[in-house]
Write an enzyme that holds these catalytic residues in place. Structure first.
Site, PDB file in Angstrom:
ATOM      1  N   ASP A 348       0.825  -1.199   0.000  1.00 42.48           N
ATOM      2  CA  ASP A 348       0.000   0.000   0.000  1.00 42.48           C
ATOM      3  C   ASP A 348       0.863   1.254   0.000  1.00 42.48           C
ATOM      4  O   ASP A 348       0.555   2.239  -0.659  1.00 42.48           O
ATOM      5  CB  ASP A 348      -0.949   0.013   1.196  1.00 42.48           C
ATOM      6  N   ARG A 352       5.897   4.439   5.850  1.00 42.32           N
ATOM      7  CA  ARG A 352       5.536   4.489   7.264  1.00 42.32           C
ATOM      8  C   ARG A 352       5.607   3.093   7.879  1.00 42.32           C
ATOM      9  O   ARG A 352       6.041   2.130   7.242  1.00 42.32           O
ATOM     10  CB  ARG A 352       4.143   5.101   7.428  1.00 42.32           C
ATOM     11  N   GLU A 354       3.998   0.458   8.119  1.00 43.76           N
ATOM     12  CA  GLU A 354       2.925  -0.387   7.587  1.00 43.76           C
ATOM     13  C   GLU A 354       3.474  -1.213   6.435  1.00 43.76           C
ATOM     14  O   GLU A 354       3.856  -2.353   6.628  1.00 43.76           O
ATOM     15  CB  GLU A 354       1.740   0.481   7.157  1.00 43.76           C
ATOM     16  N   ASP A 361      -5.871  -2.506  -2.659  1.00 37.78           N
ATOM     17  CA  ASP A 361      -5.125  -1.605  -3.530  1.00 37.78           C
ATOM     18  C   ASP A 361      -4.803  -2.269  -4.861  1.00 37.78           C
ATOM     19  O   ASP A 361      -5.021  -1.703  -5.939  1.00 37.78           O
ATOM     20  CB  ASP A 361      -3.837  -1.153  -2.840  1.00 37.78           C
ATOM     21  N   TRP A 423     -11.493  -5.756  -1.320  1.00 36.19           N
ATOM     22  CA  TRP A 423     -10.218  -6.253  -0.800  1.00 36.19           C
ATOM     23  C   TRP A 423     -10.075  -7.753  -1.112  1.00 36.19           C
ATOM     24  O   TRP A 423      -9.125  -8.157  -1.786  1.00 36.19           O
ATOM     25  CB  TRP A 423     -10.116  -5.982   0.693  1.00 36.19           C
ATOM     26  N   GLU A 636      -2.152   8.986  -0.966  1.00 34.85           N
ATOM     27  CA  GLU A 636      -3.183   8.140  -0.369  1.00 34.85           C
ATOM     28  C   GLU A 636      -4.499   8.887  -0.244  1.00 34.85           C
ATOM     29  O   GLU A 636      -5.563   8.346  -0.531  1.00 34.85           O
ATOM     30  CB  GLU A 636      -2.727   7.676   1.010  1.00 34.85           C
ATOM     31  N   HIS A 657       0.995   6.169  -2.729  1.00 29.18           N
ATOM     32  CA  HIS A 657      -0.064   5.161  -2.646  1.00 29.18           C
ATOM     33  C   HIS A 657      -0.646   5.033  -4.056  1.00 29.18           C
ATOM     34  O   HIS A 657      -1.213   5.986  -4.565  1.00 29.18           O
ATOM     35  CB  HIS A 657      -1.164   5.658  -1.702  1.00 29.18           C
TER      36      HIS A 657
END
Length: 763
Positions: A348, A352, A354, A361, A423, A636, A657
């Protein structure tokens, strides 16, 4: 060796951890009496990431191998031809780092999801002139020792003490006084799998475009492009002094904007030796445009350091360019977003704490990716991880692949997971995008069980009404009208979004079953699609054609997925969508679910001019607003940075993103005009749809059958000139304004016509 030998290697771990960056070595002599080596293949993998060498020379160009897979079921290995590296006496070496296996993952600050020990497995098979094969494998005779790395983490960075850097351990005759032994780990080699995807490599190098001092006196470096990788340099300074490099994507108030990184430190550190030190932190990576450099001895110049762009080795296949410079920059941003997030798996975001393989995505971005780059092998490998995770979860496709969230405590916003619209649809939509882009039935065959398992599972989640309207849904995630701290709070009804997605999924699954000859399954999933469509129209579409929640996303999905019953309903939905888009001043009003499909829904329902105006709007929220703010990747949030230059206050604020960049698929296929009439572009449709604000466009695509290219120009007075290049063995249908549809064969074909009125002209 006509075939690789069976595995005889043992997974070995160092007897000491050595700050999470141990070195491993094995010295051996070539077997005597068999002539010269004619072929030597090293197969290697690790718990953690590894860099292998023979006699101090790297065995390959890859970095961060073996990457991140669903380690519980699939541990990939890399193979290297090392014949040219061998000497009479040799040292096989491996440097290990934490990587994804043991490093920090996700936002909770947890690590070591897969195991507590780093380890290495390697097998070197050497074939000699007389056919004899000598095998050198990892076993209990190997040694382990310390490296110069004192800390390494993908999120936090790497620390290297140059005073401890030495190549002596890679040389024969090394005296390992400070070294210890290794021990075997329990490991089933059945988990080993040869990767389908290409390795992660250094792809290009960027030099700084500016070096300046911040208001607080910090030294900042601007590379002019938001990228993913690391900074490397050669430097000489006082022994024991420290150079620190902190990374971030943006500036705020003239300082490094680190708040969006959350807890990720994104900082690399070098302790100087006093001599000339070369620094390259290859056990981490960062998403950044800017770097704050402290402790640099003397003057820092543009020649002092460089940024290394790191991602999977992918071949560029698709290009696009047009007369609008802002759209061109948007397209470049999409490309750079893909590069930054296609580092071993589709993530994604790359910056950061994550950096996970979120399924939503890539579900919507896969068609764009398959045009821009040859991603068939890259995404096939990831889909195998998806199928492995899904099988272990009784058919449920998780939010992320690989799924470390199954080991985490779920936040209150994400209750215990279940199949989730859009998703979880990655199980079906991604293989279908690869089928359409490359025409390879093997992709569908490999994923068929996964595709059907997902669709059957969701079939079991439907309510008595036949709708997918129960359970947690992300819905139209990051609706621009939602509060920064409530990304789930969208205008679109979540049941409408989910049911529309399931209809598309059921149709694709039925078509896949037909292609592969599974007649009974094809009928079952076709019936399911019919039932879902009927339920959607019965419960969500009002007597006047209004769809429940009456917002742009629900109309965009209903039109793009062809879920509405008849022509009158489609006409109403198209008109209503155009009305809502116009009423909003052509600023974007959709989130993750609606955005990839809204321009398609407009142009395919007779509202091309509205699609162009939506694309070309520059006020926030819009695709071009970030471009006007200097973005060099896709954001994002539409307003990741506010007009005053401050960063959005939401906790999720990434500046790299790719999901919202899925509009590039529409640029390629509608503005540029190249679409597949048959999977893999075995037959091509050339159908550009010019609109006001763009006066020429050109695009090209390397297909499995050769390169397709097209270009069109509009002159004053409505004269229209276009050309298309068709590869050998391929036919193309030409469908352009003011001309009858026709078919052409291979070669370059040029046409001219006049009297064309642009979409949006005069508005």
């Amino acid at each position: 060796m006509t075939a690789l030998l069976p595995w005889s290697a043992t997974m070995i771990a160092p007897n000491e951890d050595f700050n999470g960056a141990p070195l491993l070595r094995k010295e051996f002599a070539l077997a005597d009496g068999h002539g010269l080596p004619v072929k030597a293949i090293l197969r290697a993998t690790s718990f953690g990431v590894f860099e292998a060498s023979i006699n101090g020379r790297p065995v390959g160009e890859d970095v961060l191998s073996p990457g991140w897979s669903a380690y519980e079921w699939r541990l990939r290995y890399r193979s290297y031809d090392v014949t040219h590296l061998l000497e009479p006496v040799n040292v096989v070496g491996a440097a290990l780092g934490n990587g994804w296996y043991r490093g920090n993952l996700s936002w909770n600050g947890n690590s070591a999801f897969y195991g507590s020990e780093l380890a290495f497995l390697g097998q070197l098979d050497i074939e000699f002139a007389d056919g004899f094969v000598q095998t050198v494998s990892t076993d209990s005779t190997w040694q382990s020792g310390p490296s110069a790395t004192f800390a390494n983490d993908l999120y936090n960075g790497q620390t290297i003490d140059a005073r401890l850097v030495t190549d002596a351990w890679t040389e024969s005759g090394f005296d390992p006084k400070s070294w210890v032994g290794v021990h075997a780990l329990d490991f089933d080699t059945a988990r080993l799998t040869e990767p389908i995807s290409p390795p992660v490599v250094r792809n290009e190098v960027l030099k700084p475009v500016d070096i300046f001092t911040s208001p607080s006196g910090k030294t900042l470096v601007d590379f002019g492009q938001n990228l993913v990788g690391w900074i490397r340099f050669t430097v000489q300074g006082k022994r024991g002094d420290t150079i620190s490099v902190r990374h971030a994507e943006v500036l705020e108030d003239g300082e490094l904007g680190v708040r969006p990184l959350r807890t990720a430190q994104a900082t690399d550190t070098l302790l100087l030796s006093g001599g000339q030190d070369f620094f390259e932190p290859t056990f981490t990576f960062h998403g950044f445009r800017y770097a704050e450099v402290s402790g640099w001895p003397g003057e820092l110049t543009a020649d002092s350091l460089e940024a290394v762009v790191v991602h999977s080795a992918l071949e560029r296949t698709g290009t696009f360019e047009c007369s609008n410079s802002l759209v061109n920059q948007l397209h470049r941003n999409v490309v750079w977003g893909l590069k930054g997030n296609f580092l071993d798996l589709p993530t994604d975001c790359p910056q950061r704490n994550e950096r996970l393989g979120w399924t939503g995505d890539i579900a919507v971005f896969a068609p764009t990716a398959a045009y821009l780059y040859d991603v068939k092998d890259f995404l096939q490998d990831w889909l195998l991880d998806l199928a492995a995770e899904q099988k272990a979860a009784d058919g449920m496709v998780p939010f992320t692949v690989p799924d470390i969230l199954k080991y985490e405590e779920h936040p209150k916003e994400f209750p215990a997971p279940e199949s989730t619209a859009l998703w979880s649809e990655a199980a079906v939509w991604v293989p279908w995008a690869l089928w359409e882009g490359y025409g390879d039935r093997d992709v569908l065959r490999r994923q068929y069980e996964s595709m059907t398992a997902h669709t059957r599972r969701v079939e079991g989640l439907l309510s008595d009404t036949g709708l997918w309207d129960q359970g947690f849904q992300f819905g139209d995630w990051l609706d621009p009208d939602a509060a920064p701290d409530q990304p789930w709070n969208s205008k679109a009804d979540k049941g409408v979004v989910a049911t529309a997605c399931l209809y598309r999924t059921a149709r694709i699954t039925s078509q896949t079953a037909s292609i592969l000859g599974h007649t009974e399954d094809a009928g079952h999933f076709s019936d399911l699609a019919d039932r879902v469509r009927a339920a959607f129209n019965t419960h969500y579409v009002g007597p006047d054609g209004t769809i429940l929640s009456d917002c742009t996303t629900v109309y965009a999905l209903a039109l793009a997925f062809d879920v509405l019953d008849g022509g009158d309903e489609r006409t109403f939905a198209g008109n209503r969508l155009a009305e809502l888009v116009s009423r909003n001043g052509y600023r974007v009003s959709t989130g993750f679910a609606g955005t990839p499909f809204i321009t398609w829904a407009l142009s395919e329902s007779g509202h091309l001019e509205d699609a162009y105006r939506l694309l070309l709007e520059e006020q926030c929220p819009s695709w071009l607003y970030p471009v006007t703010m200097g973005a060099s990747t896709v954001w994002e949030r539409w307003d990741s940075m506010l007009p005053d230059g401050s960063i959005n206050q939401g906790e999720m604020t990434s500046f790299n993103h790719y999901a919202l960049g899925a509009v590039a698929d529409w640029l390629h296929k509608v503005v540029g005009g190249i679409r597949p009439l048959e999977p893999g572009y075995a037959k091509v449709l050339y159908a550009p749809k010019p609109g006001h604000g763009i006066h020429w466009a050109k695009t090209s695509l390397v297909t499995p059958h050769g390169t397709v290219a097209s270009e069109w120009h509009l002159q004053e007075g409505g004269e229209y000139e276009f050309s298309v290049t068709v590869p050998d063995g391929v036919t193309a249908e030409i469908d352009v304004p003011s001309m009858p549809r026709q078919e052409v064969g291979s070669g370059t074909h040029t046409f001219r016509t006049s009297g064309l009125v642009l979409a949006g002209e005069g508005k």
